[in-house]
Scaffold this motif. Structure first.
Motif, PDB file in Angstrom:
ATOM      1  N   ASP A  38     114.956  95.462  41.857  1.00 17.97           N
ATOM      2  CA  ASP A  38     113.943  94.735  41.087  1.00 17.97           C
ATOM      3  C   ASP A  38     112.886  95.694  40.549  1.00 17.97           C
ATOM      4  N   ASN A  41     114.410  97.807  37.717  1.00 18.12           N
ATOM      5  CA  ASN A  41     114.693  97.038  36.505  1.00 18.12           C
ATOM      6  C   ASN A  41     113.439  96.569  35.789  1.00 18.12           C
ATOM      7  N   ARG A  42     112.281  96.658  36.451  1.00 18.24           N
ATOM      8  CA  ARG A  42     111.024  96.402  35.743  1.00 18.24           C
ATOM      9  C   ARG A  42     110.283  97.715  35.449  1.00 18.24           C
ATOM     10  N   ASP A  44     109.381 100.458  37.329  1.00 15.27           N
ATOM     11  CA  ASP A  44     108.276 100.815  38.221  1.00 15.27           C
ATOM     12  C   ASP A  44     108.754 101.893  39.191  1.00 15.27           C
TER      13      ASP A  44
END
Length: 274
Positions: A38, A41-42, A44
């Motif tokens: 997650d 995929n963002r 970060d």
């Protein structure tokens, strides 16, 4: 070897490793994998890096990134934009303090997919969270076959024999430069420290060091080996026989074709001696 003997005589951790991995630990590792995906995929990178321990190592072909600064640097320089990362948990083993993962990584971008298989070692942190202490991979390997499994079993026997005969030449060829030995309490020993344990020690006489119930599972470039290690010795005239269940993690490479990158030994029961 003397360190193994001393550890064998100490009180054992209450969180002993068991033969079958519990669903709860696998679920926990799966959740951590999902959180890492997650964050990637963002876009970060520092959030991805936060799932590694402060003493973690990322070991890829030709390069090792060690410690918080280098792990952060690795991920902040990793191209994430326009890419989607999927992590798959293929196999797990371990206990409350130390867990192992064989996984598959698939990064899809504009130029297609990059698929690798990796081995992760997770350590329980003081706050109770599991974090990656070792993240190691190479390229994808050929399909598993009987000859390949036999070669790993041969390496396994050689590993045990190196302690019995104090064969540091073999051990040095087998242990990766970034080799780690993990104890039940989460502490880590280095390659050089373990080689010192292989060497002959004043007052120590080895009778044998052998392995049994060995199970080999190959996942592309990574291999996951479990079994029972038993060794008999006399130290300053005091005879002992110790028995441990072990997990050894291998990646392709090195002069023997495979290199051991991590080892964890834990109580197996049925010991003789005090």
């Amino acid at each position: 070897m003397k360190r193994i003997i001393v550890l064998g005589m100490l009180a054992l951790s209450p969180h002993s490793l068991v033969a079958q991995q519990s669903d709860s630990l696998r679920d926990e590792i799966t959740r951590q994998n999902q959180a890492i995906m997650d964050a990637f995929n963002r876009n970060d990178p520092l959030e991805v890096a936060s799932y590694y321990s402060d003493d973690a190592r990322i070991a890829g072909p030709g390069r090792v990134f060690a410690g918080r600064s280098e792990v952060n640097g690795y991920w902040t320089s990793f191209p994430m934009t326009g890419r989607h990362w999927t992590l798959e948990v293929l196999e797990t083993a371990g206990d409350h303090n130390t867990a192992f993962q064989v996984g598959r990584s698939n990064i899809v971008g504009a130029r297609g997919a990059s698929i690798t298989e990796f081995i992760g070692v997770w350590k329980r942190q003081p706050n109770g969270e599991l974090k990656l202490a070792l993240d190691a991979w190479t390229g994808r390997g050929r399909a598993t076959d009987a000859a390949l499994i036999d070669s790993i079993r041969t390496l396994d026997r050689g590993w045990g024999n190196s302690y019995a005969t104090h064969d540091t030449v073999y051990a040095r060829a087998l242990f990766a430069d970034d080799f780690s030995v993990l104890s039940g309490n989460g502490s880590i020993k280095s390659r050089e420290t373990e080689l010192a344990d292989v060497r002959a020690t004043p007052g120590l006489t080895m009778d044998y060091f052998r392995t049994s119930d060995v199970d080999v599972r190959v996942h592309g470039s990574g291999t996951f080996v479990t079994g029972i290690a038993e060794w008999k010795f006399a130290y300053n005239g005091r005879s002992n026989t110790l028995r441990r269940r072990y997990t050894a993690l291998y990646l392709r490479g090195g002069p023997l074709g495979w290199r051991m990158i991590a080892l964890h030994m834990r109580p197996a029961g049925g010991e003789a001696g005090a």
